[in-house]
Motif scaffolding. Structure first.
Motif, PDB file in Angstrom:
ATOM      1  N   SER A   1     -19.013   4.764 -33.960  1.00 41.59           N
ATOM      2  CA  SER A   1     -18.572   6.082 -34.221  1.00 41.59           C
ATOM      3  C   SER A   1     -18.708   6.932 -32.817  1.00 41.59           C
ATOM      4  O   SER A   1     -17.794   7.840 -32.691  1.00 41.59           O
ATOM      5  N   GLN A   2     -19.769   6.881 -32.081  1.00 49.44           N
ATOM      6  CA  GLN A   2     -19.922   7.152 -30.741  1.00 49.44           C
ATOM      7  C   GLN A   2     -18.943   6.687 -29.744  1.00 49.44           C
ATOM      8  O   GLN A   2     -18.561   7.462 -28.949  1.00 49.44           O
ATOM      9  N   MET A   3     -18.540   5.413 -29.978  1.00 49.46           N
ATOM     10  CA  MET A   3     -17.789   4.995 -29.149  1.00 49.46           C
ATOM     11  C   MET A   3     -16.275   5.357 -29.472  1.00 49.46           C
ATOM     12  O   MET A   3     -15.413   5.691 -28.066  1.00 49.46           O
ATOM     13  N   ILE A   4     -15.932   5.503 -30.317  1.00 54.91           N
ATOM     14  CA  ILE A   4     -14.581   6.142 -30.803  1.00 54.91           C
ATOM     15  C   ILE A   4     -14.388   7.552 -30.295  1.00 54.91           C
ATOM     16  O   ILE A   4     -13.359   7.956 -29.812  1.00 54.91           O
ATOM     17  N   ALA A   5     -15.620   8.359 -30.538  1.00 59.89           N
ATOM     18  CA  ALA A   5     -15.535   9.744 -30.127  1.00 59.89           C
ATOM     19  C   ALA A   5     -15.174   9.929 -28.652  1.00 59.89           C
ATOM     20  O   ALA A   5     -14.489  10.953 -28.422  1.00 59.89           O
ATOM     21  N   ALA A   6     -15.822   8.804 -27.921  1.00 59.51           N
ATOM     22  CA  ALA A   6     -15.594   9.064 -26.468  1.00 59.51           C
ATOM     23  C   ALA A   6     -14.386   8.819 -26.104  1.00 59.51           C
ATOM     24  O   ALA A   6     -13.888   9.175 -25.046  1.00 59.51           O
ATOM     25  N   GLY A   7     -13.693   7.970 -26.728  1.00 62.47           N
ATOM     26  CA  GLY A   7     -12.309   7.465 -26.630  1.00 62.47           C
ATOM     27  C   GLY A   7     -11.188   8.223 -27.059  1.00 62.47           C
ATOM     28  O   GLY A   7     -10.076   8.063 -26.682  1.00 62.47           O
ATOM     29  N   GLU A   8     -11.394   9.165 -27.823  1.00 62.89           N
ATOM     30  CA  GLU A   8     -10.380  10.021 -28.203  1.00 62.89           C
ATOM     31  C   GLU A   8     -10.106  11.136 -27.383  1.00 62.89           C
ATOM     32  O   GLU A   8     -11.035  11.736 -26.828  1.00 62.89           O
ATOM     33  N   PRO A   9      -8.929  11.448 -27.092  1.00 61.21           N
ATOM     34  CA  PRO A   9      -8.390  12.677 -26.379  1.00 61.21           C
ATOM     35  C   PRO A   9      -8.814  13.840 -26.519  1.00 61.21           C
ATOM     36  O   PRO A   9      -9.358  14.179 -27.716  1.00 61.21           O
TER      37      PRO A   9
END
Length: 133
Positions: A125-133
């Motif tokens: 979830s943290q990795m996804i949040a960082a990759g979202e524009p």
């Protein structure tokens, strides 16, 4: 995250980390062939080492009570640049858990499995949040 269970289970695979990482990627590509193109230009031995180093850092960080969010965000940003999409994370998580199960057999207890499932949910979830524009 359950630091003692993460540390214990990681400690069981650490002596054979190369074999664990190789089995993980073999499983990932066999079960989810759509992930293979993400690694088309990747030195897989280096990638296997990176996987194990990342898992070791997460386990150590959780054990020390560190804030892993900045590290996970950097990792997420890098993975986003490589083309990793949010729908890839559950596939990786499933392959990781299955590799633990196969690799450790009955030594990988249900409590350890729950600890890794919970840890992977936080990590992804943290990795996804960082990759979202």
């Amino acid at each position: 995250m359950n630091a003692p269970l993460l540390k214990e289970s990681f400690g069981l695979i650490a002596p054979q980390k190369e074999a664990f990482a190789r089995q993980f990627y073999e499983r990932l590509f066999a079960t989810y062939p759509q992930t293979r193109p993400l690694f088309a230009n990747t030195d897989m031995r280096r990638q296997e080492s990176a996987l194990m180093a990342t898992l070791a850092a997460v386990v150590a960080g959780v054990e020390r009570g560190e804030n892993l969010v900045p590290v996970l965000h950097k990792l997420g940003e890098r993975h986003y640049r490589y083309g990793v999409q949010p729908e890839h994370y559950p596939l990786v998580g499933q392959a990781l858990i299955a590799t633990f199960v196969d690799f450790l057999g009955p030594r990988f207890t249900p409590a350890m499995q729950d600890a890794w499932v919970q840890a992977f949910e936080v990590i992804s979830s943290q990795m996804i949040a960082a990759g979202e524009p």
